[in-house]
Every structure is written in structure tokens, then in C-alpha cells.
Design a protein around this motif. Structure first.
Motif, short mmCIF file in Angstrom:
data_model
loop_
_atom_site.label_atom_id
_atom_site.label_comp_id
_atom_site.label_asym_id
_atom_site.label_seq_id
_atom_site.Cartn_x
_atom_site.Cartn_y
_atom_site.Cartn_z
N LEU A 5 0.83 -1.21 0.00
CA LEU A 5 0.00 0.00 0.00
C LEU A 5 0.86 1.25 0.00
N PRO A 6 0.50 2.26 -0.81
CA PRO A 6 1.16 3.55 -0.66
C PRO A 6 0.77 4.16 0.69
N ALA A 7 1.60 5.04 1.18
CA ALA A 7 1.36 5.64 2.50
C ALA A 7 0.27 6.69 2.41
N ALA A 8 -0.96 6.22 2.30
CA ALA A 8 -2.10 7.14 2.25
C ALA A 8 -2.30 7.77 3.62
N GLN A 9 -3.05 8.87 3.64
CA GLN A 9 -3.24 9.60 4.89
C GLN A 9 -3.85 8.72 5.97
N TRP A 10 -4.80 7.89 5.61
CA TRP A 10 -5.47 7.08 6.63
C TRP A 10 -4.52 6.07 7.27
N THR A 11 -3.51 5.62 6.54
CA THR A 11 -2.59 4.63 7.10
C THR A 11 -1.70 5.23 8.19
N ARG A 13 -2.95 7.44 10.52
CA ARG A 13 -3.80 7.97 11.59
C ARG A 13 -3.36 7.45 12.97
N ALA A 14 -3.27 8.36 13.92
CA ALA A 14 -2.86 7.98 15.27
C ALA A 14 -3.89 7.08 15.93
N ASP A 15 -5.18 7.32 15.67
CA ASP A 15 -6.20 6.50 16.32
C ASP A 15 -6.20 5.07 15.78
N LEU A 16 -5.83 4.89 14.50
CA LEU A 16 -5.72 3.54 13.96
C LEU A 16 -4.51 2.82 14.57
N ALA A 17 -3.43 3.56 14.77
CA ALA A 17 -2.26 2.97 15.42
C ALA A 17 -2.60 2.52 16.83
N LYS A 18 -3.43 3.29 17.52
CA LYS A 18 -3.85 2.92 18.87
C LYS A 18 -4.68 1.64 18.83
N LEU A 19 -5.56 1.52 17.84
CA LEU A 19 -6.38 0.31 17.70
C LEU A 19 -5.51 -0.91 17.43
N VAL A 20 -4.55 -0.76 16.52
CA VAL A 20 -3.65 -1.86 16.19
C VAL A 20 -2.85 -2.28 17.42
N ALA A 45 -13.13 5.52 1.66
CA ALA A 45 -14.28 6.07 2.38
C ALA A 45 -14.44 5.44 3.75
N ASP A 46 -14.23 4.14 3.84
CA ASP A 46 -14.41 3.40 5.09
C ASP A 46 -13.18 2.53 5.35
N ILE A 47 -12.83 2.41 6.61
CA ILE A 47 -11.69 1.58 6.99
C ILE A 47 -12.23 0.35 7.72
N ASP A 84 -11.51 8.56 17.01
CA ASP A 84 -11.59 10.02 16.88
C ASP A 84 -11.75 10.47 15.43
N GLU A 85 -11.05 9.82 14.50
CA GLU A 85 -11.04 10.28 13.11
C GLU A 85 -11.93 9.44 12.20
N GLY A 86 -12.78 8.63 12.80
CA GLY A 86 -13.69 7.82 12.01
C GLY A 86 -13.76 6.40 12.52
N ASN A 87 -14.95 5.86 12.60
CA ASN A 87 -15.14 4.52 13.15
C ASN A 87 -14.58 3.44 12.22
N VAL A 88 -14.24 2.32 12.82
CA VAL A 88 -13.65 1.21 12.07
C VAL A 88 -14.40 -0.07 12.44
#
Length: 392
Positions: A5-11, A13-20, A45-47, A84-88
Motif C-alpha cells: 500500500l502507498p502511505a495514504a493519509q489514513w494509514t 492515523r494515530a487512532d488507527l495505530a492505537k487500535l492496532v 471512504a471506510d476503513i 476520533d477520526e472515524g469509526n472502524v
């Protein structure tokens, strides 16, 4: 097609890192649309993510990390993490135990390939590691994505037999991502089109409106027609209506109008109120959607002659629909607010008219002339009132 994957903005996200971190790096993969779209350079659009953890464990691990969750589809292994930046959506790896074309009984699994095997299309079965962003592709989805080909995983007929709605999903994804037709997929959709009759009307409506919401669904709808699929889900659509859809989409694009699914649905059925009502009932449309479809079905060749009068009667949305369906210019309504008649019934009573039918008669007469004169100001309405009172 790159396998990372290219380093898109969503990849990032601090909140996704917290989830991982909460679930554990080796227990999580990004999956589905976010991977597919990012590889294509489209904003995701959705993660969604898949995990080897069971739903209860996902809830417990998120709670320990201070992440709130909602059990949106816990019976099928899906938990929604409120970030914070969108539900997953976090879904446990699964395998199908049994299916009947409408719903599936699933069992939780531990194997990523097994989870991929139960998905619909190869381009939707791509998984990305959250740290390395390396893509795992078990069924040739990367090649299909590069070739702009929408292909079922394994045998197309078996995939459709598991969930008949995949017929409509095929056409929607073909419209979005396909350049080359997969003959096996198309043949299976044609052969099994009749199975769509057994689906819930809400699911059919959701996919049909999704197709009609695409920037230009004409070629896809024509393909559905030739394949016998459209006749199953919308038997009201005939050759004349197909031409109406083509004209409508051309007119929308010429005027820079965004796509509207209900307007396009109106183009696909005869402009007859009872038919519109029957279609709305069958597809279980909302009250607002039904009203809009019926309004469009009542269109008239005279609509373009008095567009603002039309908007006064039907509202701006209904008027724009009818103008665009008629091939007329809807820009006359841009920036125009529908006015209110600057006259109250009490004023008529105050002028000596007894309460009751006479007041309504005067109000209606004044309003009709006010509309015909294209909504003049209060001073003119007072003159119109005097003239109508003089006729009593």
C-alpha cells in the motif's frame, strides 16, 4: 499492481495505530475497500479490518486501551470501534458453514486465506499488514485490479448461490472498477438472475440505488437489461425508459448536476403515478423517497414553461427532478428561494368576508394570480386582493 500500500493519509492515523496496538500487530489486517481503493489512488471512504481475535476479546482489548466499541454485527463477528477520526469495523476471521442465498451461518476461523475465500470478488479480498503495508493476495486480486477486471473468487455460480445479492454487487463493482467483462461472472449472473426474487426488497433497493448513484450508470444498466437482471428487479423498465435514462444522465452532466438515484429510478419507469407508487412499495422506499418518485412520475411537458411555479407547487427538489427529466435547464432555480404568499386568511376576514369557504376562495384566486405573475411583492398582492374582493 504494487503489492504494498502507498502511505495514504489514513494509514498514518494515530487512532488507527492505537487500535492496532490494542489488538496486537500480528492479529490485525486492513481489508477490503480501503486496501482496494488505496491501491487505485482513490480516497478510502471506510476503513475495515479483520482480526484473529473473537468478538468478545476485541471488546475486552479495546476497553483496556480506552477505545469504545459497539457490537454492530456481533453474531457475524463484527465490532465497531469508535475512533476520533472515524469509526472502524473490526471483524473476526470467518468461514461459511451454510448458506441459502439470502443469509449465511458462519463460524469463526484463524486462517487469513480461509477468510478471503468466503468473500465475493478477488479485488475485495486483499489484506494489508498495518506495519509493513504489505498486501496479501490469495486469489489474484492484484492482477485483476491492474486489469480492471471484476472476477468472483473461485466458481462464480457457487459465490452467487451463497448470496444472490452478489449479482447486483457484480454490476455495481463492474461499473466502478471494470473495463474488461469477465464472461464467467456475467454468464453466472445471467443464469441465476431469477434468484434475486427471493431476496429482501430492502437489500435489492440498496444495491439498485447504489448503481444508479454512480456518475454514469447507463452502460451498466443496459448490461443488466441485456442479461435479464433488470427485468427481475424492475420489470417496469422498458426500451423507452432506458432512452429516458440516457437522456437524463446526459442532461445532468451537461448542467453539472450531481447524480441522484431516485431521479434516475424515475427515468427507468413510466411516468405514471400508480406505477411509481407500486415500485416505491415493492422496493420499500422511505416516505421521502416515495414522495419524490411519485412527484417525478407526475411530470408534464409544460413543466419547463413555468419552472418557478413548478417549484412553488412541488418544492425545489421535485422541480429540479422534473426539469432535468424533461431535458430542460434547471439553473433558473439556482439561488432562488421558494417564497410564501404574503397574505393571511385573517386579512381577508378583516375586509368583511365571512369565515369559511369564501375566504379560501379569495385566497386561492389571489394565489393563482400571484403565481401567474411570477411572485410579485406585497404591494401587488394587495391590489390583487382588492380586485378579487370586488368580484364577490
Amino acid at each position: 499492481m504494487a503489492d504494498t500500500l502507498p502511505a495514504a493519509q489514513w494509514t498514518q492515523r494515530a487512532d488507527l495505530a492505537k487500535l492496532v496496538a490494542a489488538l496486537g500487530m500480528d492479529h490485525v489486517r486492513w481489508v477490503g475497500g480501503c486496501v482496494r481503493d488505496t491501491l487505485l489512488g482513490i480516497e478510502a471512504a471506510d476503513i475495515d479490518c479483520a482480526t484473529t481475535h473473537r468478538p468478545g476479546t476485541v471488546i475486552d482489548l479495546c476497553r483496556a486501551a480506552g477505545i469504545r466499541t459497539v457490537p454492530t454485527g456481533i453474531d457475524h463477528g463484527t465490532i465497531t470501534a469508535l475512533l476520533d477520526e472515524g469509526n472502524v469495523e473490526v471483524t473476526t476471521l470467518r468461514q461459511d458453514v451454510s448458506t441459502d442465498g439470502r443469509r449465511a451461518t458462519v463460524a469463526f476461523a484463524n486462517d487469513w486465506r480461509e477468510d478471503a475465500a468466503r468473500r465475493d470478488f478477488t479485488i475485495n479480498a486483499l489484506y494489508a499488514h498495518p506495519a509493513s503495508l504489505e498486501v496479501s493476495d490469495y486469489f489474484g486480486g492484484l492482477d485483476d485490479l491492474a486489469a480492471r477486471r471484476v472476477r468472483f473468487i473461485g466458481d462464480a455460480r457457487e459465490r452467487i448461490a451463497e448470496d444472490h445479492l452478489r449479482i447486483l454487487r457484480y454490476f455495481r463493482f463492474q461499473a466502478r472498477f471494470g473495463d474488461r467483462l469477465d464472461e464467467e461472472a456475467l454468464g453466472a449472473c445471467r443464469e441465476l438472475a431469477g434468484t434475486l426474487k427471493g431476496l429482501s426488497r430492502e437489500r435489492v433497493a440498496m444495491e439498485l440505488l447504489g448503481i444508479l448513484s454512480l456518475p454514469d450508470p447507463v452502460e451498466t444498466v443496459q448490461l443488466m437489461d441485456k442479461s435479464g437482471v433488470l427485468a427481475v428487479i424492475l420489470p417496469e423498465a422498458r426500451r423507452n425508459e432506458m432512452a429516458c435514462l440516457v437522456s437524463l444522465v446526459d442532461n445532468e452532466q451537461a448542467q453539472g448536476r450531481p447524480p441522484e438515484a431516485i431521479r434516475r429510478l424515475a427515468a427507468l419507469i413510466p411516468p405514471i403515478r400508480p406505477i411509481a407508487e407500486a415500485v416505491a412499495a415493492r422496493l420499500r422506499l422511505s416516505r421521502a423517497q416515495r414522495a419524490r418518485l411519485v412527484c417525478a412520475a407526475e411530470r408534464s411537458p409544460d413543466d419547463a414553461d413555468t419552472p418557478r411555479a413548478l417549484a412553488y407547487r412541488e418544492g425545489l427538489t421535485g422541480a429540479r427532478d422534473r426539469l432535468l427529466l424533461a431535458g430542460a435547464d434547471a439553473s433558473v432555480l439556482d439561488g432562488w428561494d421558494v417564497p410564501r404568499l404574503p397574505l393571511k386568511g385573517g386579512e381577508v376576514v378583516a375586509r368583511g368576508v365571512d369565515k369559511g369557504p369564501r375566504v379560501a376562495q379569495v385566497m386561492q384566486a389571489v394565489e393563482a394570480r400571484w403565481i401567474a405573475e411570477e411572485f410579485p411583492p406585497r404591494s401587488r398582492v394587495e391590489v390583487l386582493l382588492e380586485e378579487e374582493l370586488s368580484r364577490l
